[in-house]
Each structure stands twice: as structure tokens, then as C-alpha cells.
Design a protein around this motif. Structure first.
Motif, PDB file in Angstrom:
ATOM      1  N   VAL A  93      -0.530 -24.975  -7.697  1.00 42.48           N
ATOM      2  CA  VAL A  93       0.960 -25.479  -8.333  1.00 42.48           C
ATOM      3  C   VAL A  93       0.921 -24.819  -9.520  1.00 42.48           C
ATOM      4  CG1 VAL A  93      -0.335 -27.852  -8.430  1.00 42.48           C
ATOM      5  CG2 VAL A  93       2.215 -27.482  -8.788  1.00 42.48           C
ATOM      6  N   VAL A 109       1.994 -18.403  -7.632  1.00 45.99           N
ATOM      7  CA  VAL A 109       2.215 -19.351  -6.705  1.00 45.99           C
ATOM      8  C   VAL A 109       2.695 -19.009  -5.267  1.00 45.99           C
ATOM      9  CG1 VAL A 109       3.928 -21.273  -6.233  1.00 45.99           C
ATOM     10  CG2 VAL A 109       3.043 -20.893  -8.517  1.00 45.99           C
ATOM     11  N   ASN A 113       0.035 -19.464  -1.948  1.00 50.14           N
ATOM     12  CA  ASN A 113       0.642 -20.610  -0.917  1.00 50.14           C
ATOM     13  C   ASN A 113       1.186 -19.856   0.408  1.00 50.14           C
ATOM     14  OD1 ASN A 113       0.559 -23.429  -2.204  1.00 50.14           O
ATOM     15  ND2 ASN A 113       1.445 -22.004  -3.926  1.00 50.14           N
ATOM     16  N   SER A 141       3.941 -29.471   1.771  1.00 50.81           N
ATOM     17  CA  SER A 141       3.908 -30.681   0.697  1.00 50.81           C
ATOM     18  C   SER A 141       5.341 -31.238   0.916  1.00 50.81           C
ATOM     19  CB  SER A 141       3.820 -29.936  -0.693  1.00 50.81           C
ATOM     20  OG  SER A 141       4.152 -30.936  -1.590  1.00 50.81           O
ATOM     21  N   ARG A 151       8.838 -27.999 -10.844  1.00 52.81           N
ATOM     22  CA  ARG A 151       8.098 -27.375  -9.692  1.00 52.81           C
ATOM     23  C   ARG A 151       8.762 -26.263  -8.902  1.00 52.81           C
ATOM     24  NH1 ARG A 151       5.251 -29.714 -12.385  1.00 52.81           N
ATOM     25  NH2 ARG A 151       3.345 -31.273 -11.909  1.00 52.81           N
ATOM     26  N   TYR A 154       6.830 -24.050  -6.684  1.00 53.30           N
ATOM     27  CA  TYR A 154       6.099 -24.688  -5.859  1.00 53.30           C
ATOM     28  C   TYR A 154       6.766 -25.019  -4.670  1.00 53.30           C
ATOM     29  CZ  TYR A 154       2.566 -27.920  -4.165  1.00 53.30           C
ATOM     30  OH  TYR A 154       1.689 -28.590  -3.315  1.00 53.30           O
ATOM     31  N   LYS A 158       6.419 -23.946  -0.863  1.00 54.21           N
ATOM     32  CA  LYS A 158       6.127 -24.918   0.224  1.00 54.21           C
ATOM     33  C   LYS A 158       7.335 -24.942   1.209  1.00 54.21           C
ATOM     34  CE  LYS A 158       1.875 -26.230  -1.054  1.00 54.21           C
ATOM     35  NZ  LYS A 158       0.836 -25.857  -0.071  1.00 54.21           N
TER      36      LYS A 158
END
Length: 253
Positions: A93, A109, A113, A141, A151, A154, A158
């Protein structure tokens, strides 16, 4: 031992959620492969599991590199002959809105991920198909199911893991492979503890984490490990394509 002699590969397992999952699976009899880039931490996790009677293996690998992933899978096959369970837990993150994020940060990122989840699955699924059985558990998440302040990358990454999980389940579940996803809320890992302690307002940031939930406390790595165990158990054959929120009620609030 409910995972006796199952071979479980867990990325990002030198600390935090991955470490807890590795130890929980080993406790249930699995032969766990601990994957990460920090050799000292990885060997320490393996030593702990070995000291408790387990048969672990540590592989140092960058799971954003296809060559690293190929080498990792080859090492696992040479040692154990197969893979039964994959936990795609490696993640990163970085804070920032789309205005603040640089392209380099954005890509980093997504690579850690999403690309890692793709690469490990890409090279592991053919092995599971040969056996006509197996379980893949992707760690997303709460950020993959809702927007969080600062975010942007992220949340997007996710969310991609949630979508990828569903697509993989559609493609492979009829062939005996179950693919599921866990969406943890804020969990008291060493990383989160460090964020709290180093923040300019430690009490304020912890309160912010708690205010998103219905529970009076943050989650623990062990609670995520129990969720992963549920998805890993072979008898849960009817569970695939599931997205499980373990977030203290954050989505319900």
C-alpha cells in the motif's frame, strides 16, 4: 490435522497475515512454503514451524518477476512434488490520491498486488488442473470493496483482485479448483502497528481505523488465518468464487 500432507504455498508470508496463515496451516499438518524477499524473516518463520514439528520451506522470491515465480514453483515441485493450496497474500500500500500518485508508484502498487496474484496463479493452476483439485485464496482488502481516503491505487488494485478471483472461479471451478477471496479490514500486524506508532497523531489514526468498524477492536492476523483455513479445507467443496469480508463490520456500517 485437517490439512495433513497438503502442500501450501503462501506469498508474503515472512510476517503479518501471511506468517499467521503459514503457521496455522502448518499446525493443521500442511507442508508450507514461505515466500518473501526478506531471507532473515523467512528463515525465522520456517525455523519456528520446524521447531513445532512442521516441514516448511522458505523460498526467497520477488513475485512480481515471472522468472522468479517460475523458479519458485520449480523449487517447490523438486521438494514436494506438487502444490495443493495457494495463498496470494503479497501486497503493498502506498498513500495518495490520483493527483498525488506518480505513475511509478501506481505501477508498483499494481505489480505487487495484482501482477503477483496473476503470475503465481498462472504458474500454479496447471499443477492443480493435473490433480483435478486444489484451492487458491486471494487476499484483497476492505479497500477493494469501498473507497478509502488517499488510497487510490490500493483501492483500485484490491478491487482488481476481487474481480480476478471471480473470473478465475468461473474459468476453473468446474475442473475441481476452488478460488476464493478474503477482504480483511485493518488488522493489527507489525506494519499497522508501525504506522500507528510513527504517525504524528498515533491516537488519532488508531481512532480513525476503529471508527470505520462496528467492533471495539481491530482484527488480528489469527482471525484472517482462520478464514483462510476455511477456504483451504478440502471438504468445503461447495465454496468457490466467494468474497469474504473480515473487517469488523466496516462494510455494514
Amino acid at each position: 490435522m485437517r490439512l495433513k500432507d497438503q502442500v501450501a504455498l503462501i506469498t508474503g508470508s515472512t510476517s503479518g497475515l501471511g506468517e499467521a496463515i503459514a503457521k496455522r496451516f502448518a499446525h493443521e499438518g500442511a507442508k508450507v512454503i514461505i515466500v518473501g524477499r526478506n531471507q532473515e524473516r523467512g528463515e525465522a518463520v520456517a525455523a519456528t514451524i520446524r521447531g513445532q514439528g512442521g516441514d516448511p520451506m522458505f523460498v526467497s522470491a520477488d513475485v512480481t518477476s515471472e522468472q522468479n515465480v517460475k523458479t519458485m514453483v520449480d523449487k517447490v515441485i523438486n521438494r514436494f512434488g506438487t502444490i495443493d493450496i495457494v495463498v496470494n497474500n503479497a501486497g503493498l500500500v502506498l498513500p495518495g490520491s490520483v493527483i498525488e500518485m506518480t505513475l511509478e508508484q501506481w505501477n508498483k502498487v499494481f505489480q505487487m498486488n495484482v501482477t503477483s496474484t496473476y503470475l503465481v496463479s498462472h504458474h500454479a493452476i496447471p499443477l492443480l488442473l493435473k490433480q483435478k483439485r486444489g484451492s487458491i485464496i486471494n487476499i484483497s482488502s476492505e479497500a477493494g470493496l469501498k473507497g478509502l481516503k488517499n488510497r487510490s491505487a490500493y483501492c483500485a488494485a484490491k478491487a482488481a483482485i476481487v474481480g480476478l478471483t471471480k473470473a478465475m472461479a468461473v474459468d476453473h471451478s468446474s475442473k475441481g479448483i476452488r478460488i476464493n477471496c478474503i477482504c480483511p479490514g485493518t488488522i493489527k500486524t507489525p506494519m499497522i502497528q508501525e504506522i500507528i506508532e510513527n504517525h504524528e497523531d498515533p491516537d488519532g489514526i488508531e481512532k480513525e481505523f476503529l471508527n470505520r468498524r462496528l467492533t471495539p477492536e481491530l482484527g488480528t492476523p489469527g482471525e484472517i488465518a482462520e478464514a483462510a483455513l476455511y477456504f483451504a479445507l478440502p471438504e468445503n467443496r461447495y465454496v468457490t468464487g466467494a468474497i469474504l469480508s473480515v473487517d469488523g463490520g466496516a462494510l455494514a456500517k
